[in-house]
Design an enzyme around this catalytic site. Structure first.
Site, mmCIF file in Angstrom:
data_model
loop_
_atom_site.group_PDB
_atom_site.id
_atom_site.type_symbol
_atom_site.label_atom_id
_atom_site.label_comp_id
_atom_site.label_asym_id
_atom_site.label_seq_id
_atom_site.Cartn_x
_atom_site.Cartn_y
_atom_site.Cartn_z
ATOM 1 N N HIS A 153 0.803 -1.134 0.089
ATOM 2 C CA HIS A 153 -0.057 -0.006 -0.030
ATOM 3 C C HIS A 153 0.721 0.976 -0.090
ATOM 4 O O HIS A 153 2.049 1.174 0.160
ATOM 5 C CB HIS A 153 -0.910 -0.173 1.246
ATOM 6 C CG HIS A 153 -0.250 0.371 2.497
ATOM 7 N ND1 HIS A 153 0.153 -0.963 3.202
ATOM 8 C CD2 HIS A 153 0.342 1.290 3.190
ATOM 9 C CE1 HIS A 153 0.913 -0.495 4.296
ATOM 10 N NE2 HIS A 153 0.907 0.859 4.411
ATOM 11 N N HIS A 199 -5.819 -1.544 4.336
ATOM 12 C CA HIS A 199 -5.663 -0.434 3.518
ATOM 13 C C HIS A 199 -4.881 -1.004 2.184
ATOM 14 O O HIS A 199 -3.972 -1.643 2.280
ATOM 15 C CB HIS A 199 -5.165 0.793 3.968
ATOM 16 C CG HIS A 199 -4.029 0.691 4.803
ATOM 17 N ND1 HIS A 199 -3.541 -0.732 5.256
ATOM 18 C CD2 HIS A 199 -2.826 1.559 5.038
ATOM 19 C CE1 HIS A 199 -2.402 -0.276 5.942
ATOM 20 N NE2 HIS A 199 -1.978 1.011 5.877
ATOM 21 N N TYR A 255 9.713 2.118 9.478
ATOM 22 C CA TYR A 255 9.866 3.035 8.682
ATOM 23 C C TYR A 255 11.401 3.467 8.457
ATOM 24 O O TYR A 255 11.897 3.745 9.214
ATOM 25 C CB TYR A 255 9.160 4.255 8.958
ATOM 26 C CG TYR A 255 7.557 4.150 8.847
ATOM 27 C CD1 TYR A 255 6.876 4.385 7.458
ATOM 28 C CD2 TYR A 255 6.918 3.598 10.134
ATOM 29 C CE1 TYR A 255 5.575 4.305 7.625
ATOM 30 C CE2 TYR A 255 5.619 3.544 9.932
ATOM 31 C CZ TYR A 255 4.878 3.791 9.025
ATOM 32 O OH TYR A 255 3.433 3.456 8.568
ATOM 33 N N GLU A 265 8.174 1.571 4.390
ATOM 34 C CA GLU A 265 7.767 0.806 5.615
ATOM 35 C C GLU A 265 7.768 -0.451 5.201
ATOM 36 O O GLU A 265 7.596 -1.125 4.084
ATOM 37 C CB GLU A 265 6.136 1.115 5.752
ATOM 38 C CG GLU A 265 5.536 0.337 6.739
ATOM 39 C CD GLU A 265 4.099 0.557 7.219
ATOM 40 O OE1 GLU A 265 3.456 0.976 6.062
ATOM 41 O OE2 GLU A 265 3.689 0.528 8.264
HETATM 42 FE FE LIG Z 1 1.876 1.876 5.770
#
Ligand SMILES: [Fe+2]
Length: 307
Positions: A153, A199, A255, A265
């Site tokens: 994502h 997501h 991250y 990420e």
């Molecule tokens: Fe993310």
């Protein structure tokens, strides 16, 4: 999936130095190089991905994201969605088959947030890398670095969140899986999915349009996330934050930055979303916990370092 959009398909990222970027994305993240084109772009994928590629690197003077592409079920759907995007008010551009190597025709449009997205119906499928399609083994030998399994994502910063949400839900059939509401009940973050994942693309409200926050790659386990942290130190890669857990989506994460300053990420776990689920809501007074569940406070760099 209700409008025929299946899943994320590819992201094209701008990098300042292609060789340095390849050391990062191939040697450190463990993506597989799948070819180059006459423009000098390099095509990469995670080893579990069926398509020929999911990440395209383009050398440029500025870092950032050129576009994020989604796969749709067939060419007729692609044509219909192109018309619906134009009717919504988007400028729609047609790109011929082969402009991305191994990919069919694409339609590109700019969302109200100021980001460019694409749809395509066909892309060459080369199967998982290093394992057979019949009686496949659990994983292939010879993976490098973090052994990223797939591009998962993006998080994008931009303007006009309400219109962007309307485009993604009404035209493209995405669901709002999670949101952050401010004290006045205004949505300042929206996490959108077109399948069962927490997501596929997320947006944070920001005064500048079209900014890129991170591209995310899926790892299998928390142990893999800790191992990624070790590799970040071993390779002297710029760390942003983690390993930690998000409140939003509850993924376990770390991250870091590529050599051009694009944030990456790698994560594992996280919630799932069925289309009948109402959105999960976080309130802005709990934003620290929503983003970094353990520290419960935001780091300034996470909010402001964008490409
Ligand atoms: Fe993310």
């Amino acid at each position: 999936m209700k409008k025929g959009v299946i899943r994320p398909g590819h992201i094209q990222l701008r990098v300042l130095d292609l060789q340095a970027a390849l050391r990062h994305y191939v040697d450190l993240l463990g993506l597989i190089e799948m070819g180059r084109d006459e423009q000098g772009r390099v095509y990469l994928k995670g080893w579990t991905e069926i398509d020929r590629f999911s990440v395209v690197l383009r050398q440029a003077d500025e870092p950032g994201m050129d576009f994020l592409g989604f796969k749709v079920v067939d060419d007729a759907t692609l044509g219909r969605l192109g018309e619906e995007l134009a009717a919504f008010g988007c400028q729609v551009e047609n790109l011929p088959a082969g402009e991305l190597k191994g990919c069919g025709r694409r339609i590109r449009f700019e969302a109200p947030s100021g980001h460019f997205f694409e749809l395509f119906a066909e892309k060459e499928q080369t199967g998982k890398w290093g394992v057979s399609e019949v009686n496949p083994e659990a994983w292939p030998r010879g993976l490098q670095g973090m052994k990223a399994t797939r591009f998962d994502h993006c998080l994008l910063y931009g303007v006009e969140l309400p219109e962007t949400l309307r485009l993604f839900t009404e035209v493209l059939g995405f669901s709002l899986a999670e949101q952050v509401l401010d004290d006045a009940g205004r949505r300042v973050a929206q996490f959108l999915t077109v399948g069962m994942k927490a997501h596929d693309v997320a947006f944070i409200e920001h005064p500048e349009k079209g900014r890129f926050h991170h591209a995310s790659f899926f790892l299998e386990t928390w142990e893999d996330v800790l191992r990624a942290a070790d590799l970040i130190s071993m390779s002297d890669t710029s760390l942003d934050i983690g390993p930690t857990r998000h409140g939003l989506t509850h993924g376990k994460t770390i991250y870091f930055f590529d050599p051009s300053g694009n944030r990456n990420e790698v994560f594992c776990g996280g919630d799932y979303h069925y289309p009948d689920h109402p959105p999960v809501t976080w309130t802005a007074d709990q934003l620290g916990k929503a983003i970094f569940y353990h520290d419960r406070q935001l780091n300034e760099r996470f909010l402001t370092a964008l490409t």
